[in-house]
Design a protein around this motif. Structure first.
Motif, PDB file in Angstrom:
ATOM      1  N   PHE A  66      -1.960  16.456   3.555  1.00 57.16           N
ATOM      2  CA  PHE A  66      -3.240  16.227   2.895  1.00 57.16           C
ATOM      3  C   PHE A  66      -4.237  17.177   3.530  1.00 57.16           C
ATOM      4  CE2 PHE A  66      -7.220  14.220   1.802  1.00 57.16           C
ATOM      5  CZ  PHE A  66      -6.989  13.810   0.495  1.00 57.16           C
ATOM      6  N   GLY A  67      -4.683  18.109   2.737  1.00 56.57           N
ATOM      7  CA  GLY A  67      -5.517  19.161   3.294  1.00 56.57           C
ATOM      8  C   GLY A  67      -4.684  20.018   4.227  1.00 56.57           C
ATOM      9  N   GLU A  68      -5.164  20.180   5.473  1.00 54.18           N
ATOM     10  CA  GLU A  68      -4.439  20.990   6.452  1.00 54.18           C
ATOM     11  C   GLU A  68      -3.573  20.160   7.380  1.00 54.18           C
ATOM     12  OE1 GLU A  68      -7.447  23.114   8.500  1.00 54.18           O
ATOM     13  OE2 GLU A  68      -8.092  24.294   6.754  1.00 54.18           O
ATOM     14  N   GLN A  69      -3.643  18.847   7.232  1.00 53.08           N
ATOM     15  CA  GLN A  69      -2.945  17.973   8.177  1.00 53.08           C
ATOM     16  C   GLN A  69      -1.658  17.425   7.568  1.00 53.08           C
ATOM     17  OE1 GLN A  69      -5.494  15.109   9.966  1.00 53.08           O
ATOM     18  NE2 GLN A  69      -3.933  14.252  11.298  1.00 53.08           N
ATOM     19  N   GLU A  70      -0.577  17.517   8.335  1.00 53.39           N
ATOM     20  CA  GLU A  70       0.698  16.950   7.901  1.00 53.39           C
ATOM     21  C   GLU A  70       0.807  15.529   8.418  1.00 53.39           C
ATOM     22  OE1 GLU A  70       4.718  19.127   7.541  1.00 53.39           O
ATOM     23  OE2 GLU A  70       4.864  18.030   9.444  1.00 53.39           O
ATOM     24  N   MET A  71       1.162  14.609   7.547  1.00 44.84           N
ATOM     25  CA  MET A  71       1.243  13.199   7.901  1.00 44.84           C
ATOM     26  C   MET A  71       2.683  12.726   7.752  1.00 44.84           C
ATOM     27  SD  MET A  71      -2.065  12.780   8.278  1.00 44.84           S
ATOM     28  CE  MET A  71      -2.291  11.013   8.377  1.00 44.84           C
ATOM     29  N   GLN A  72       3.051  11.746   8.563  1.00 43.19           N
ATOM     30  CA  GLN A  72       4.380  11.150   8.480  1.00 43.19           C
ATOM     31  C   GLN A  72       4.239   9.644   8.410  1.00 43.19           C
ATOM     32  OE1 GLN A  72       6.630  12.495  11.860  1.00 43.19           O
ATOM     33  NE2 GLN A  72       6.979  14.528  11.010  1.00 43.19           N
ATOM     34  N   GLY A  73       5.156   9.007   7.721  1.00 42.90           N
ATOM     35  CA  GLY A  73       5.099   7.559   7.612  1.00 42.90           C
ATOM     36  C   GLY A  73       6.461   6.962   7.367  1.00 42.90           C
ATOM     37  N   THR A  74       6.624   5.704   7.754  1.00 44.38           N
ATOM     38  CA  THR A  74       7.879   4.986   7.518  1.00 44.38           C
ATOM     39  C   THR A  74       7.663   3.794   6.598  1.00 44.38           C
ATOM     40  OG1 THR A  74       7.530   3.694   9.538  1.00 44.38           O
ATOM     41  CG2 THR A  74       8.854   5.688   9.732  1.00 44.38           C
ATOM     42  N   GLY A  75       6.436   3.622   6.108  1.00 48.28           N
ATOM     43  CA  GLY A  75       6.150   2.535   5.190  1.00 48.28           C
ATOM     44  C   GLY A  75       6.515   2.922   3.758  1.00 48.28           C
ATOM     45  N   MET A  76       7.306   2.077   3.086  1.00 48.41           N
ATOM     46  CA  MET A  76       7.712   2.319   1.703  1.00 48.41           C
ATOM     47  C   MET A  76       7.281   1.125   0.836  1.00 48.41           C
ATOM     48  SD  MET A  76       9.117   5.239   1.941  1.00 48.41           S
ATOM     49  CE  MET A  76       8.969   6.081   3.530  1.00 48.41           C
ATOM     50  N   SER A  77       7.264   1.350  -0.462  1.00 43.86           N
ATOM     51  CA  SER A  77       6.911   0.272  -1.384  1.00 43.86           C
ATOM     52  C   SER A  77       7.983  -0.807  -1.354  1.00 43.86           C
ATOM     53  CB  SER A  77       6.759   0.814  -2.802  1.00 43.86           C
ATOM     54  OG  SER A  77       8.011   1.307  -3.278  1.00 43.86           O
ATOM     55  N   ALA A  78       7.608  -2.011  -1.780  1.00 42.74           N
ATOM     56  CA  ALA A  78       8.563  -3.118  -1.803  1.00 42.74           C
ATOM     57  C   ALA A  78       9.711  -2.851  -2.760  1.00 42.74           C
ATOM     58  CB  ALA A  78       7.844  -4.406  -2.198  1.00 42.74           C
ATOM     59  N   TYR A  79       9.490  -1.986  -3.733  1.00 44.74           N
ATOM     60  CA  TYR A  79      10.492  -1.719  -4.770  1.00 44.74           C
ATOM     61  C   TYR A  79      11.498  -0.652  -4.338  1.00 44.74           C
ATOM     62  CZ  TYR A  79      12.287  -0.923  -9.511  1.00 44.74           C
ATOM     63  OH  TYR A  79      13.090  -0.808 -10.622  1.00 44.74           O
ATOM     64  N   MET A  80      11.208   0.078  -3.274  1.00 40.96           N
ATOM     65  CA  MET A  80      12.061   1.197  -2.856  1.00 40.96           C
ATOM     66  C   MET A  80      13.503   0.746  -2.590  1.00 40.96           C
ATOM     67  SD  MET A  80      12.285   4.512  -1.862  1.00 40.96           S
ATOM     68  CE  MET A  80      10.714   5.158  -1.276  1.00 40.96           C
ATOM     69  N   GLY A  81      13.696  -0.262  -1.756  1.00 41.00           N
ATOM     70  CA  GLY A  81      15.033  -0.713  -1.392  1.00 41.00           C
ATOM     71  C   GLY A  81      15.827  -1.225  -2.579  1.00 41.00           C
ATOM     72  N   PRO A  82      15.285  -2.215  -3.332  1.00 37.55           N
ATOM     73  CA  PRO A  82      16.041  -2.728  -4.492  1.00 37.55           C
ATOM     74  C   PRO A  82      16.373  -1.640  -5.520  1.00 37.55           C
ATOM     75  CG  PRO A  82      14.202  -4.164  -3.959  1.00 37.55           C
ATOM     76  CD  PRO A  82      14.052  -2.949  -3.110  1.00 37.55           C
ATOM     77  N   ALA A  83      15.428  -0.722  -5.757  1.00 39.49           N
ATOM     78  CA  ALA A  83      15.653   0.334  -6.758  1.00 39.49           C
ATOM     79  C   ALA A  83      16.768   1.275  -6.322  1.00 39.49           C
ATOM     80  CB  ALA A  83      14.359   1.108  -6.994  1.00 39.49           C
ATOM     81  N   LEU A  84      16.800   1.636  -5.042  1.00 40.29           N
ATOM     82  CA  LEU A  84      17.837   2.545  -4.552  1.00 40.29           C
ATOM     83  C   LEU A  84      19.210   1.881  -4.577  1.00 40.29           C
ATOM     84  CD1 LEU A  84      16.001   4.294  -1.580  1.00 40.29           C
ATOM     85  CD2 LEU A  84      16.748   5.348  -3.714  1.00 40.29           C
ATOM     86  N   GLN A  85      19.280   0.601  -4.247  1.00 36.68           N
ATOM     87  CA  GLN A  85      20.577  -0.081  -4.291  1.00 36.68           C
ATOM     88  C   GLN A  85      21.089  -0.192  -5.722  1.00 36.68           C
ATOM     89  OE1 GLN A  85      20.706  -4.265  -3.263  1.00 36.68           O
ATOM     90  NE2 GLN A  85      22.780  -4.071  -2.442  1.00 36.68           N
TER      91      GLN A  85
END
Length: 800
Positions: A66-85
């Motif tokens: 975002f802009g010049e800064q690189e961000m990292q995160g481990t938070g995902m939406s609640a739907y991520m896990g069920p959708a991938l399975q």
């Protein structure tokens, strides 16, 4: 045959007690230290490998700019896990975990058992299917299948109820949400990244959020129904590691199905982190660890044991002249070289085994001190695991092979004719050069460690003492209960020794702040703003200085509901004066009241420049309470008085507090550990090197006793003799300094590169290291030199 060789070996050790003590003692110290370091290294490398499915569990991670800064995160939406399975073949299961708690959580079993708990998580019922945490009581398949259930560790059960038979009992969270215990698990081992003590069902999330925030209207499990970053750490159990590619390719497809914009899809890069790599890369708490330190410690362990082994080999071969005639006579009588090698190897095996036993005992004795000083938590059971026992046996075997190889080959190679005719000494020049090379290597290693220890300590001191832009001395932080917050704050402000009070939405240097992203209306720049809620009292306590002060500095009540930026945020947003307050306020939602000079407020701000926006809250705000103690206050008496008031006004929450300066110091735990370890290693390396030097000096002076006696008879003074003997051993030390300095400079420059704010390696560090090693070497050699120089020359030459 073996009995005879053993008897000869024992006699030889007993006959030469002085050298036996040096050999066995030096090896024992080296082995003890190597054992302790191997336990630490093995423990670090074994993290999370106890899980049955460890090699196939991955955590989803996202990186975006975002802009010049690189961000990292481990938070995902609640739907991520069920959708991938559902959409990806090979995703056997998933676990979503919610740990984003912005408030301290107090659990209670009764009025006498109320404690804050940090290791609490809400998770899917599959938590105990994917991860291997053995149950002592309860059914892992149904333990989290309904809201209101909870699984606790054995230590939590005993902490709140006095025993582990607690099924059906109730724990109350924050005096408002009851959980019934449905299972008890074994305490997580010390090498577990996911070391939670209390695990609740994810279905309780909405009730939990309403407890903390009664105005909460949305259930994250229901509204977070597209694939994108969110609030849940998501772990996937894959059929095999090759499924990773399919998972990562499928995420953009699922995002498009959820009608996520193409720009967001392109700017977000998703990756999978193996569970077994989390501890070395990034733990669940976000603590950066890195495997480089582990490799450094493993290398130092090998270096120390190598120094000890070289000591043994050097001193054994130096004393070869005493064994030369024995070898010559035995060969003349028909002994084969193989038999002699067996005998000398047997002696080495005996020395090594004795050293190993002594080293093992020393390691057990030093283990509590070593672990306590380095703040290590390692289970006693881990000490008997194969990952510890097998390297120990390997270390013992390596010591036997290395310690015996060179001396046995050298001693058994003597030619009987030359030895019996006294020509051995003339052909020993090569051995002298080898021993000098060993001495040089030992002191090179010692000097490198001295320089490393000095640099590590200087870097740590620099990080801890640099100007933070805030006052952190005598500042106390605590979180009173909402019901008694204001009564407690008013009461405590009247105590003697309490100068000021303030409030904030978090504890500085401990908690994580929120981030939101804005585009400046002034320069159109994209800026990630870190946000904190504070009152005017905290700005006063921290002693923050203004770059652009408010129009009315004294009217702090008029700041409520407005915004204060730090200088970096103002610069990134293009703010140069308060005349632009309305423009900035239009996108931040609050009018700008002033700009503060930059200051450090979190772990992230210590490592990179961080734009900050502080929302000024009113008197009704209930957050982390800050107390400024006077410099002359009796801290112990003040804490007793504060604790008494806390129990009166906040009986349903435990009295827990932190000092701001101590919270700041804990951010440098890894660097502090590194500095302490280098200090310990340096002392041991120098001790081992000097021990070897002491033995060589003792033997060399004994061999030259007649020469010294003749020199003294001819008029040499004590000073002349000491100078002669000391100079011989000083040359390899000076050479070691020349070799070690550039090596140490390069290694420490590489280590310092990982720091955003770092020191420069200055010349005086090399000078201090060189001088200290020279002084220690001279003192070591001088003990023997002085004894020889003061000896009666008649005693030395009367046998000629």
């Amino acid at each position: 045959m073996l009995y005879t060789q053993l008897k000869f070996a024992i006699r030889n050790l007993w006959r030469n007690k002085f050298y036996s003590v040096i050999n066995i003692g030096g090896l024992a110290v080296g082995i003890a230290v190597s054992m302790l370091i191997l336990v630490f290294v093995g423990h670090e490398l074994s993290f999370d490998r106890f899980h049955k499915n460890a090699d196939n569990i991955y955590r989803v991670k996202v990186t975006f700019k975002f802009g010049e800064q690189e961000m990292q995160g481990t938070g995902m939406s609640a739907y991520m896990g069920p959708a991938l399975q559902e959409s990806t073949a090979g995703v056997k299961d998933y676990v979503r975990m919610f740990t984003s708690f912005n408030e301290k959580l107090a659990f209670k079993s009764d009025a006498d058992h109320i404690f804050y708990e940090k290791r609490f998580v809400l998770a899917d019922p599959s938590y105990f299917k994917v991860f291997s945490f053995p149950f002592l009581q309860g059914d892992p398949h149904t333990a989290l299948d309904q809201p209101g259930k909870i699984v606790v560790s054995q230590s939590i059960a005993e902490k709140y109820f006095g025993d582990s038979d607690v099924l059906g009992r109730t724990l109350t969270l924050n005096n408002g949400l009851d959980f019934v215990i449905s299972g008890v698990i074994k305490n997580a081992p010390s090498n577990a990244s996911l070391a939670f003590d209390i695990i609740g069902p994810l279905q309780s999330l909405f009730a939990f959020q309403q407890l903390l925030n009664p105005d909460q209207k949305d259930d994250l499990l229901e509204v977070d129904n597209v694939v994108r970053p969110g609030s849940f750490q998501t772990y996937l159990h894959l059929a095999n590691p090759s499924i990773q590619t399919s998972v990562l390719n499928n995420i953009p497809v699922l995002m498009r199905r959820g009608k996520i914009s193409e720009s967001e899809i392109k700017t977000h890069k998703f990756t999978l982190s193996a569970l077994t790599d989390l501890h070395m890369g990034e733990s669940t708490s976000g603590e950066a660890r890195g495997i480089s330190n582990v490799y450094i410690f493993a290398g130092v362990a090998l270096l120390i044991i190598l120094l000890a082994l070289l000591n043994y080999m050097s001193l054994t071969t130096a004393r070869a002249t005493e064994r030369a005639r024995e070898v010559g006579v035995r060969k003349a009588l028909g002994a084969f070289r193989g038999e002699l090698i067996g005998q000398f190897y047997g002696e080495s095996v005996l020395v090594t085994c004795l050293s190993f036993v002594l080293g093992f005992g020393l390691a057990l004795l030093l283990r509590p001190i070593f672990f306590d000083r380095l703040d290590l938590q390692i289970d006693a059971a881990f000490m008997l695991s194969p990952i510890v026992v097998l390297p120990m046996l390997g270390l013992m075997l390596a010591c036997i092979v290395l310690a015996g190889a060179y001396p046995s080959l050298v001693l058994s190679a003597f030619r009987p004719v030359e030895v019996l005719k006294g020509r051995f000494l003339k052909s020993s020049k090569g051995g002298i050069q080898i021993r000098q090379s060993i001495t040089v290597f030992q002191f090179v290693a010692s000097i490198v460690l001295v320089i490393a220890a000095l640099v590590a300590q200087q870097q740590l001191s620099y990080l801890q003492s640099r100007k933070l832009g805030i006052n952190k001395d005598q500042v106390l932080m605590m979180t009173p209960s909402a019901e008694g917050y204001h009564a407690f704050r008013n009461a405590v402000s009247q105590l003697n020794g309490i100068e000021k009070t303030g409030s904030a939405s978090l504890a500085l240097f401990k908690d994580y702040n929120s981030i939101f992203f804005v585009t400046s209306p002034i320069n159109k720049k994209e800026v990630p703003l870190h946000t904190i809620g504070v009152d005017a009292g905290l700005i006063d306590i921290l002693g923050l200085s203004w770059k652009i002060p408010p129009t009315d500095l004294k009217n702090t009540a008029g700041w409520e509901g407005k915004l204060v930026l730090n200088a970096l945020a103002a610069k990134d947003l293009g703010v140069t004066s308060l005349a632009q307050a309305s423009e900035v306020g239009s996108i931040l939602g609050q009018p700008l009241v002033g700009v503060l000079n930059d200051f450090y407020f979190s772990e992230m701000s210590l490592n990179q420049k961080t734009p900050l926006a502080m929302s000024i809250v009113g008197e009704d705000f209930k957050g982390t309470l800050y107390l400024q103690l006077s410099k002359t206050a009796d801290v112990q008496a003040s804490m007793a008085a504060i604790g008494k008031l806390y129990k009166k006004h906040c009986p349903d929450k435990p009295f827990e507090y932190f000092f701001l300066d101590e919270s700041f110091d804990t951010l440098f735990k890894a660097e502090d550990r590194m500095a302490k370890l280098f200090g310990i290693f340096t002392g041991l390396a120098i001790f081992i090197s000097c021990l070897g030097l002491f033995g060589l000096a003792a033997y060399a002076t004994a061999r030259r006793a007649k020469e010294i006696g003749i020199r003294k008879v001819l008029g040499a003074t004590v000073g002349n003799v000491m100078s002669l003997l000391s100079t011989e051993f000083l040359r390899p030390v000076l050479l070691a300094i020349l070799i070690a300095s550039p090596i140490a400079w390069y290694l420490m420059e590489q280590w310092l590169k990982k720091f955003t704010y770092r020191i420069e390696v200055e010349w005086w560090i090399f000078a201090a290291a060189g001088i200290s090693v020279i002084v220690l070497a001279l003192l070591t050699v001088s003990i023997q030199s002085l004894r020889t120089a003061l000896a009666n020359p008649v005693t030395a030459i009367k046998n000629e």
